[in-house]
Design a protein around this motif. Sequence first.
Motif, mmCIF file in Angstrom:
data_model
loop_
_atom_site.group_PDB
_atom_site.id
_atom_site.type_symbol
_atom_site.label_atom_id
_atom_site.label_comp_id
_atom_site.label_asym_id
_atom_site.label_seq_id
_atom_site.Cartn_x
_atom_site.Cartn_y
_atom_site.Cartn_z
ATOM 1 N N ASP A 1 3.417 -5.249 -5.739
ATOM 2 C CA ASP A 1 4.656 -4.518 -5.518
ATOM 3 C C ASP A 1 5.644 -5.287 -4.657
ATOM 4 O O ASP A 1 6.850 -5.116 -4.779
ATOM 5 C CB ASP A 1 4.353 -3.151 -4.878
ATOM 6 C CG ASP A 1 3.556 -2.286 -5.840
ATOM 7 O OD1 ASP A 1 3.645 -2.542 -7.059
ATOM 8 O OD2 ASP A 1 2.835 -1.386 -5.379
ATOM 9 N N LYS A 2 5.115 -6.131 -3.782
ATOM 10 C CA LYS A 2 6.015 -6.899 -2.913
ATOM 11 C C LYS A 2 6.435 -8.220 -3.561
ATOM 12 O O LYS A 2 7.005 -9.081 -2.876
ATOM 13 C CB LYS A 2 5.327 -7.185 -1.581
ATOM 14 C CG LYS A 2 5.189 -5.960 -0.703
ATOM 15 C CD LYS A 2 4.681 -6.384 0.660
ATOM 16 C CE LYS A 2 4.810 -5.286 1.684
ATOM 17 N NZ LYS A 2 4.126 -5.670 2.918
ATOM 18 N N GLU B 1 -0.925 -4.710 -1.712
ATOM 19 C CA GLU B 1 0.534 -4.544 -1.808
ATOM 20 C C GLU B 1 1.219 -5.745 -2.460
ATOM 21 O O GLU B 1 2.434 -5.731 -2.665
ATOM 22 C CB GLU B 1 1.109 -4.362 -0.398
ATOM 23 C CG GLU B 1 0.564 -3.137 0.311
ATOM 24 C CD GLU B 1 1.191 -2.953 1.672
ATOM 25 O OE1 GLU B 1 1.637 -3.954 2.264
ATOM 26 O OE2 GLU B 1 1.237 -1.803 2.122
#
Length: 573
Positions: free
Chosen positions: A328-329, A325
């Motif tokens: 995207d983070k 992730e």
Amino acid sequence: MLVQSLLESDRTLDTQNARFDIALNNMSQALCMVDQQQRIIVCNSRFLELFELPANMVQPGALIEEVFYNAAAMSRYERDVIEAICEKQRELITAGRTGSFFQENADGHAIAVSHRPMPGNGWVATYEDISERRQAEARIHFMAHHDALTCLPNRLLFEDKLEQLLKGMRQEDGGAAVLCIDLDHFKDVNDSLGHPAGDQLLKQVAQRLLECVRGGDVVARLGGDEFAILQSSACQPEYAEGLARRLVKTLRTPYDIDGTRVVIGASVGIAIATGDRKDVNHLLKNADIALYKAKEEGRGTYCLFEAEMDVQLQARRAMELDLLEAIDKHELILFYQPLFNLETNKVSGFEALLRWRHPSLGMISPAQFIPIAEEIGLIARIGEWVLRQACHDAVTWPADVMVAVNLSPLQFRSSDLVHTVRSSLDASGLSPRRLELEITESALLKDNDKVLATLHELRDLGVEIALDDFGTGYSSLSYLRSFPFDKIKIDQSFVREMDRRPDCLAIVHSVAQLAQKLGMATTAEGVETLEQLDQVRKAGCTQAQGYYFDRPKPASEVVRWFTCLTQQLETAA
Ligand code: C2E
Ligand code: MG
Ligand code: MG
């Protein structure tokens, strides 16, 4: 009238008897009806066949005990079997009960019996040879518990045996050990020689495993190229380790597959069952964790499970999930470290160095998470993000300042590396001459031709190619000949040791000289002191990089820093 009706009912009876006879003698089961005195009333032809008795011995009125006595002497069934049938029927007769059971020969012949009392204390029973059915059942049972290719027990049976062993184990028995074995490079054999060759190899592996163990041990194939051994009397971890050593050694001895010499290896994970923790899944999981560790340690070796490994593995799994992730983070960021040109005494570019700002663990080094990204197949995506971001940042810098981007060897496996580079340049508007791609020698280890073709395509775009960490890898010089690199980056381990080790200094010298002859630039990595800077300059390196100039810093600081540093160093030089 009366005579006629008598004749008629006689005929009807005859017809009925004939029908009854046909029905009886066409049954697939043997049938026998017996009266109160245990004498035969009727039996069918299948009964004679089944017990291999001549018709004259089984006439109505014959004592059933005698019939069975003869059957015991004459038929293919063992005496014990026939006697056991008699005995069980006797019990049912005494109790006046209905019952079904089967009796089996040691050689697999089996008879199923169905016994039923009749009004007036007689009884009727059917007998059926169920040998074939039993054999089919046994075959199915075997198939459900064994691997079809190697005939070794499968996971189901292995877990069963392990459970039995653990249940019967007492504290004072000491441990049993589970060894999980995974073949190294089996997939390569399957891919290059085909599945039939892979199958043959697995069979030979199974054979070798069996030769390594003792009588009471269980060897199983858990699936694919995964095997397991249950060592029943491993009272000391050393016993299991001894076996693991033998396994690793035996399995790496070359195999002959239809005349082709094949070499593979094996990694082994060991978990010891001690008196207190006796759970099958727990033990298998621990052996698996140890196996994972053995692979991590470079394969072709074994590892004994330690509780600490579990903690490490959990942490690693958590990191994998977080990494998925991270893009995207917006947790990935690029730091930049200056590359100082020793001929012009100016900063000529910056190397983009990836960082992961983890929400709870803080800043994580690429040395820690890039290998994970490579393993979980995320490196292409991360690599693409780095390229785009680096081009995007660099386009804001002065026009003569380059940006260097590190490429993972795995990025060469995906077909669209060239496309990614081109589109990063296009999207940012950065001139290809200002982009330098750093690759390590390991990129050239596999699919050499494909990698070289990609490198040429990249070079045709106008970008520069540098060979990073030179000297740490393999047959370095041959790689220098295989592609006309623009630059060689001499690994920091040589620079660090230069003061103390004359051979390191000599290597820096020769690489710089060689590169000069080949028309390549050289960067000395890891320059931390003024003395080192002097030495690499004297050695003929054309560039230097290291904490002496500055540590990697975020993009926001680059422009300001670039101007200050250049001014400072110009006055120092
Ligand atoms: P590298 O490409 O050889 O990068 C140089 C490493 O040396 C960097 O470590 C840098 O911070 C460190 N370094 C620079 N000067 C000195 C010095 O004077 N002393 C010492 N002790 N170290 C110095 P970093 O940033 O931790 O990166 C480690 C490695 O991770 C890099 O080695 C590179 O192989 C890899 N890496 C970094 N960013 C990326 C990336 O975006 N993609 C890929 N595939 N790999 C990356
Ligand atoms: Mg680098
Ligand atoms: Mg390097």
